[in-house]
Design an enzyme around this catalytic site. Structure first.
Site, PDB file in Angstrom:
ATOM      1  N   SER A  37     -75.220   2.578  -3.681  1.00  0.00           N
ATOM      2  CA  SER A  37     -75.515   1.174  -3.977  1.00  0.00           C
ATOM      3  C   SER A  37     -74.661   0.201  -3.175  1.00  0.00           C
ATOM      4  O   SER A  37     -75.059  -0.951  -2.969  1.00  0.00           O
ATOM      5  CB  SER A  37     -75.322   0.901  -5.472  1.00  0.00           C
ATOM      6  N   GLY A  74     -76.923   4.760  -6.792  1.00  0.00           N
ATOM      7  CA  GLY A  74     -76.645   5.856  -7.700  1.00  0.00           C
ATOM      8  C   GLY A  74     -76.530   7.212  -7.043  1.00  0.00           C
ATOM      9  O   GLY A  74     -76.247   8.212  -7.721  1.00  0.00           O
ATOM     10  N   ASN A 103     -69.946   7.658  -6.559  1.00  0.00           N
ATOM     11  CA  ASN A 103     -70.674   8.066  -7.764  1.00  0.00           C
ATOM     12  C   ASN A 103     -70.276   9.459  -8.235  1.00  0.00           C
ATOM     13  O   ASN A 103     -70.377   9.771  -9.426  1.00  0.00           O
ATOM     14  CB  ASN A 103     -72.189   7.999  -7.516  1.00  0.00           C
ATOM     15  N   ASP A 187     -70.649  -6.685 -12.981  1.00  0.00           N
ATOM     16  CA  ASP A 187     -70.344  -5.313 -13.387  1.00  0.00           C
ATOM     17  C   ASP A 187     -68.976  -4.838 -12.900  1.00  0.00           C
ATOM     18  O   ASP A 187     -68.536  -3.741 -13.234  1.00  0.00           O
ATOM     19  CB  ASP A 187     -71.431  -4.356 -12.918  1.00  0.00           C
ATOM     20  N   HIS A 190     -69.880  -3.724  -7.966  1.00  0.00           N
ATOM     21  CA  HIS A 190     -70.601  -4.022  -6.736  1.00  0.00           C
ATOM     22  C   HIS A 190     -70.170  -5.370  -6.152  1.00  0.00           C
ATOM     23  O   HIS A 190     -70.181  -6.381  -6.860  1.00  0.00           O
ATOM     24  CB  HIS A 190     -72.107  -4.035  -7.004  1.00  0.00           C
TER      25      HIS A 190
END
Length: 220
Positions: A37, A74, A103, A187, A190
């Site tokens: 991402s 992801g 991840n 979040d 990012h």
């Protein structure tokens, strides 16, 4: 008559050799970015992530290089490893940028598995004739000092073992500033749009070397 024939033949051979030399000097014509991402423009307007900015920078440098963004939000190193053979076969890249691993850490996957996946991706890319740029990652301190250090060192280890290029920390100047949260989305994972030019600046020097691009001339 034969002398003229051989002269023409030598001339044609020399011209072909020069053409091949020029083609080789031009460097890679495509870059494939295999990432997650952080490279797939998660939460951003299309065309504002660092990969899109890279294509614009190459155009500004008059470098005829196509950037293929094969990043998936992801994705893990296992996912990237499984996808890579098809990408190599389809695009025949001159450079592969590997931006994966974060991840794996978020999911608590074994470091040994992550390192093996990265290693196999580097090896497969090099066997296909591509140069490789490994993008290093870091994890937050709450993962523990020992794990954080081993995770960061893993990227350096893989790159050195296979003579690949390395960007030690993709988010340098973004995640390690005085107030890093201002450059992240809600979040806290990012980066915002305004952070992506810095991300590209972190990656560009090593990528420029792989592409054998000359430094841009300063404006008079």
């Amino acid at each position: 008559m034969l002398d003229g024939f051989w002269s023409r033949r030598h001339f044609i051979a020399a011209a072909l050799a020069a053409a091949y030399a020029r083609a080789g000097a031009a460097g890679p014509t495509s870059i494939v970015v295999v990432g997650d991402s952080l490279s797939a423009e998660y939460g951003l307007k299309r065309g504002t992530g660092w990969v899109a900015l890279l294509q614009k920078r190459l155009a500004a440098e008059k470098a005829a290089v196509e950037v293929v963004n094969a990043s998936i939000s992801g994705d893990t190193t296992s996912g990237g490893r499984s996808r890579l053979p098809a990408l190599l076969a389809q695009h025949h890249p001159g450079v592969v940028i590997l931006e994966l691993g974060a991840n794996d850490a978020l999911r608590g996957l074994p470091l040994a598995m992550t390192q093996e996946n990265l290693t196999q991706m580097v090896v497969a890319s090099q066997k296909a004739g591509a140069k490789v740029l490994v993008i290093g990652q870091q994890v937050p301190p709450n993962y523990g000092g020992d794990y954080s250090a081993r995770f960061a060192a893993m990227f350096d280890s893989v790159a050195k073992a296979h003579k690949a290029a390395l960007v030690p920390f993709m988010l340098k100047g973004v995640a390690d500033g005085a107030d890093p949260l201002k450059l992240f989305q809600a979040d806290r994972i990012h980066p915002k749009e305004e952070a992506h030019p810095q991300i590209l600046d972190n990656i560009w020097p090593e990528l420029r070397k792989l592409l054998a691009l000359r430094p841009a001339k300063a404006a008079a």
